[in-house]
Design a protein around this motif. Structure first.
Motif, PDB file in Angstrom:
ATOM      1  N   VAL A  27       0.866  -1.189   0.000  1.00 58.23           N
ATOM      2  CA  VAL A  27       0.000   0.000   0.000  1.00 58.23           C
ATOM      3  C   VAL A  27       0.896   1.230   0.000  1.00 58.23           C
ATOM      4  O   VAL A  27       1.758   1.370   0.870  1.00 58.23           O
ATOM      5  N   GLU A  28       0.715   2.107  -0.967  1.00 60.07           N
ATOM      6  CA  GLU A  28       1.546   3.307  -1.047  1.00 60.07           C
ATOM      7  C   GLU A  28       1.079   4.360  -0.051  1.00 60.07           C
ATOM      8  O   GLU A  28      -0.111   4.640   0.066  1.00 60.07           O
ATOM      9  N   ILE A  29       2.036   4.933   0.651  1.00 66.25           N
ATOM     10  CA  ILE A  29       1.752   6.092   1.484  1.00 66.25           C
ATOM     11  C   ILE A  29       1.579   7.290   0.553  1.00 66.25           C
ATOM     12  O   ILE A  29       2.430   7.517  -0.307  1.00 66.25           O
ATOM     13  N   PRO A  30       0.494   8.050   0.675  1.00 73.06           N
ATOM     14  CA  PRO A  30       0.304   9.205  -0.197  1.00 73.06           C
ATOM     15  C   PRO A  30       1.516  10.131  -0.174  1.00 73.06           C
ATOM     16  O   PRO A  30       2.134  10.341   0.876  1.00 73.06           O
ATOM     17  N   GLU A  31       1.862  10.672  -1.336  1.00 75.80           N
ATOM     18  CA  GLU A  31       3.070  11.493  -1.452  1.00 75.80           C
ATOM     19  C   GLU A  31       3.053  12.676  -0.490  1.00 75.80           C
ATOM     20  O   GLU A  31       4.084  13.026   0.094  1.00 75.80           O
ATOM     21  N   GLN A  58      -3.790  15.166   7.087  1.00 73.53           N
ATOM     22  CA  GLN A  58      -4.478  14.241   7.988  1.00 73.53           C
ATOM     23  C   GLN A  58      -5.501  13.357   7.275  1.00 73.53           C
ATOM     24  O   GLN A  58      -5.605  12.155   7.548  1.00 73.53           O
ATOM     25  N   GLY A  59      -6.240  13.924   6.355  1.00 78.26           N
ATOM     26  CA  GLY A  59      -7.258  13.149   5.661  1.00 78.26           C
ATOM     27  C   GLY A  59      -6.666  11.993   4.884  1.00 78.26           C
ATOM     28  O   GLY A  59      -7.151  10.852   4.974  1.00 78.26           O
ATOM     29  N   ASP A  60      -5.606  12.267   4.129  1.00 83.37           N
ATOM     30  CA  ASP A  60      -4.950  11.215   3.350  1.00 83.37           C
ATOM     31  C   ASP A  60      -4.250  10.213   4.259  1.00 83.37           C
ATOM     32  O   ASP A  60      -4.207   9.010   3.970  1.00 83.37           O
ATOM     33  N   LYS A  61      -3.681  10.690   5.356  1.00 86.52           N
ATOM     34  CA  LYS A  61      -3.031   9.802   6.316  1.00 86.52           C
ATOM     35  C   LYS A  61      -4.045   8.835   6.917  1.00 86.52           C
ATOM     36  O   LYS A  61      -3.798   7.631   7.026  1.00 86.52           O
ATOM     37  N   ASN A  62      -5.226   9.345   7.294  1.00 90.41           N
ATOM     38  CA  ASN A  62      -6.259   8.485   7.872  1.00 90.41           C
ATOM     39  C   ASN A  62      -6.757   7.458   6.864  1.00 90.41           C
ATOM     40  O   ASN A  62      -7.037   6.306   7.212  1.00 90.41           O
ATOM     41  N   SER A  63      -6.864   7.870   5.611  1.00 88.88           N
ATOM     42  CA  SER A  63      -7.290   6.951   4.553  1.00 88.88           C
ATOM     43  C   SER A  63      -6.271   5.842   4.369  1.00 88.88           C
ATOM     44  O   SER A  63      -6.630   4.663   4.214  1.00 88.88           O
ATOM     45  N   TYR A  64      -4.989   6.202   4.400  1.00 93.87           N
ATOM     46  CA  TYR A  64      -3.917   5.219   4.270  1.00 93.87           C
ATOM     47  C   TYR A  64      -3.950   4.222   5.426  1.00 93.87           C
ATOM     48  O   TYR A  64      -3.866   2.999   5.227  1.00 93.87           O
ATOM     49  N   GLU A  65      -4.082   4.732   6.646  1.00 86.89           N
ATOM     50  CA  GLU A  65      -4.145   3.856   7.814  1.00 86.89           C
ATOM     51  C   GLU A  65      -5.295   2.863   7.697  1.00 86.89           C
ATOM     52  O   GLU A  65      -5.170   1.692   8.052  1.00 86.89           O
ATOM     53  N   SER A  66      -6.424   3.342   7.199  1.00 88.70           N
ATOM     54  CA  SER A  66      -7.598   2.488   7.043  1.00 88.70           C
ATOM     55  C   SER A  66      -7.340   1.363   6.051  1.00 88.70           C
ATOM     56  O   SER A  66      -7.711   0.209   6.277  1.00 88.70           O
ATOM     57  N   GLN A  67      -6.663   1.703   4.923  1.00 86.39           N
ATOM     58  CA  GLN A  67      -6.351   0.678   3.919  1.00 86.39           C
ATOM     59  C   GLN A  67      -5.442  -0.398   4.490  1.00 86.39           C
ATOM     60  O   GLN A  67      -5.680  -1.596   4.287  1.00 86.39           O
ATOM     61  N   VAL A  68      -4.406   0.015   5.200  1.00 85.74           N
ATOM     62  CA  VAL A  68      -3.470  -0.943   5.778  1.00 85.74           C
ATOM     63  C   VAL A  68      -4.165  -1.798   6.828  1.00 85.74           C
ATOM     64  O   VAL A  68      -3.974  -3.018   6.898  1.00 85.74           O
ATOM     65  N   SER A  69      -5.000  -1.175   7.647  1.00 85.86           N
ATOM     66  CA  SER A  69      -5.728  -1.908   8.669  1.00 85.86           C
ATOM     67  C   SER A  69      -6.641  -2.954   8.053  1.00 85.86           C
ATOM     68  O   SER A  69      -6.718  -4.092   8.530  1.00 85.86           O
ATOM     69  N   ASP A  70      -7.345  -2.591   6.978  1.00 82.12           N
ATOM     70  CA  ASP A  70      -8.240  -3.532   6.309  1.00 82.12           C
ATOM     71  C   ASP A  70      -7.475  -4.737   5.782  1.00 82.12           C
ATOM     72  O   ASP A  70      -7.901  -5.882   5.913  1.00 82.12           O
ATOM     73  N   ILE A  71      -6.310  -4.483   5.184  1.00 81.25           N
ATOM     74  CA  ILE A  71      -5.507  -5.576   4.610  1.00 81.25           C
ATOM     75  C   ILE A  71      -5.036  -6.526   5.704  1.00 81.25           C
ATOM     76  O   ILE A  71      -5.169  -7.748   5.602  1.00 81.25           O
ATOM     77  N   LEU A  72      -4.498  -5.962   6.782  1.00 83.00           N
ATOM     78  CA  LEU A  72      -3.938  -6.797   7.836  1.00 83.00           C
ATOM     79  C   LEU A  72      -5.007  -7.483   8.668  1.00 83.00           C
ATOM     80  O   LEU A  72      -4.823  -8.603   9.135  1.00 83.00           O
ATOM     81  N   ASN A  73      -6.161  -6.837   8.840  1.00 86.00           N
ATOM     82  CA  ASN A  73      -7.240  -7.466   9.588  1.00 86.00           C
ATOM     83  C   ASN A  73      -7.863  -8.620   8.825  1.00 86.00           C
ATOM     84  O   ASN A  73      -8.458  -9.522   9.412  1.00 86.00           O
ATOM     85  N   ASN A  74      -7.726  -8.604   7.488  1.00 87.38           N
ATOM     86  CA  ASN A  74      -8.276  -9.678   6.670  1.00 87.38           C
ATOM     87  C   ASN A  74      -7.271 -10.787   6.415  1.00 87.38           C
ATOM     88  O   ASN A  74      -7.535 -11.736   5.686  1.00 87.38           O
ATOM     89  N   THR A  75      -6.053 -10.638   7.018  1.00 85.95           N
ATOM     90  CA  THR A  75      -5.022 -11.657   6.836  1.00 85.95           C
ATOM     91  C   THR A  75      -5.317 -12.843   7.725  1.00 85.95           C
ATOM     92  O   THR A  75      -5.486 -12.700   8.929  1.00 85.95           O
TER      93      THR A  75
END
Length: 282
Positions: A163-167, A250-267
């Motif tokens: 998952v890419e961290i927003p620039e 902050q908005g993009d950071k929160n979106s990134y955290e959510s994506q990573v959390s979804d991936i790892l929680n579904n592992t």
């Protein structure tokens, strides 16, 4: 991004601790080491680094996964941060990540060798980028400022999670740590005081959702008075710009955290997580 005014910096790529399901704890890949190219090629340097890791992390390095970070790896990052290029004889800094320690993000820095950036500075900047878990140990066989390691940490985190961290988030986190390093030098204030100042201001700015530059300047000024910290007006302006940049992301950071959390929680199970690491070391 503003280039650091601090003298020659020994860059490194440091592996980051990931948010790993508890069931993964204790597996062979739960300890990962990255060596700077120069360190790895010098037996004495490597021994110095290994001794630090073994003493601090109590890790069995024989079973640890490892990777050598080359000058080419570093220069890919340096070109967008400082504009400098480095040779194969300048890549010293190394890191160990202990994934058994995954309850929260921790960074332990070898203060005898990493001269400017503290563990708290890394923690603050990494949290600004949405990285919240793992224990990272940072050292070098020779003295280094440590300020440029953050880019490598975030790069490794991207590869490991796919998952890419927003620039704008990466730029804000990098700018934060570079600005703190400049304040330490320019205003002759300790790293610990600068780190606490930035944390206090960031917390206030986040709670009040402040994005106005002058308001952030005023908040910084208030904290410098309360904590009896003397820094130049120029450094206050630069800190305000860096913190404003973090807040605006902050908005993009929160979106990134959510994506990573979804991936790892579904592992499910350790094999999938191990696959993430296999991609990192392929």
């Amino acid at each position: 991004m503003r280039k650091s005014t601090i003298g020659i910096v020994i860059l490194s790529i440091i592996l980051v601790g990931m948010i790993i399901p508890i069931g993964f704890s204790g597996q062979a890949d739960s300890v990962v080491v990255t060596y700077g190219e120069t360190t790895y090629g010098n037996a004495n340097y490597k021994n110095t680094v290994d001794t630090f890791f073994q003493n601090q992390a109590n890790a069995d390095l024989k079973n640890a996964n490892s990777k050598v970070i080359t000058a080419s790896d570093v220069n890919k990052i340096a070109s967008t941060i400082t504009g400098k290029t480095y040779g194969s004889n300048q890549i010293f800094s190394s890191a160990l990540v202990d994934l058994n320690d995954n309850a929260k993000l921790q960074v332990s820095v070898d203060k005898a060798k990493i001269t400017t950036i503290t563990g708290d500075m890394y923690l603050s900047a990494l949290k600004s980028a949405g990285i919240t878990s793992g224990h990272v140990y940072v050292t070098s066989p020779v003295t280094a400022t440590g300020e440029s390691a953050l880019a490598g940490i975030m790069n490794s985190y991207e590869v490991a999670t796919n998952v890419e961290i927003p620039e704008n988030v990466k730029e804000a986190a990098n700018n934060e740590i570079y600005t703190q390093a400049e304040v330490v030098q320019n205003s002759n204030v300790s790293s610990e005081k600068v780190s606490k100042l930035v944390d206090d201001v960031k917390e206030t700015v986040k709670e009040d959702n402040v994005t106005d530059h002058q308001t952030i300047v005023n908040i910084i000024n208030n904290y410098t008075v309360v904590n009896n910290i003397n820094i130049t007006n120029s450094d206050i302006e630069n800190l305000a710009t860096a913190i404003q940049q973090v807040q605006n992301a902050q908005g993009d950071k929160n979106s990134y955290e959510s994506q990573v959390s979804d991936i790892l929680n579904n592992t499910n199970g350790t094999d999938t997580v191990k696959g993430l690491f296999d991609g990192l070391f392929g």
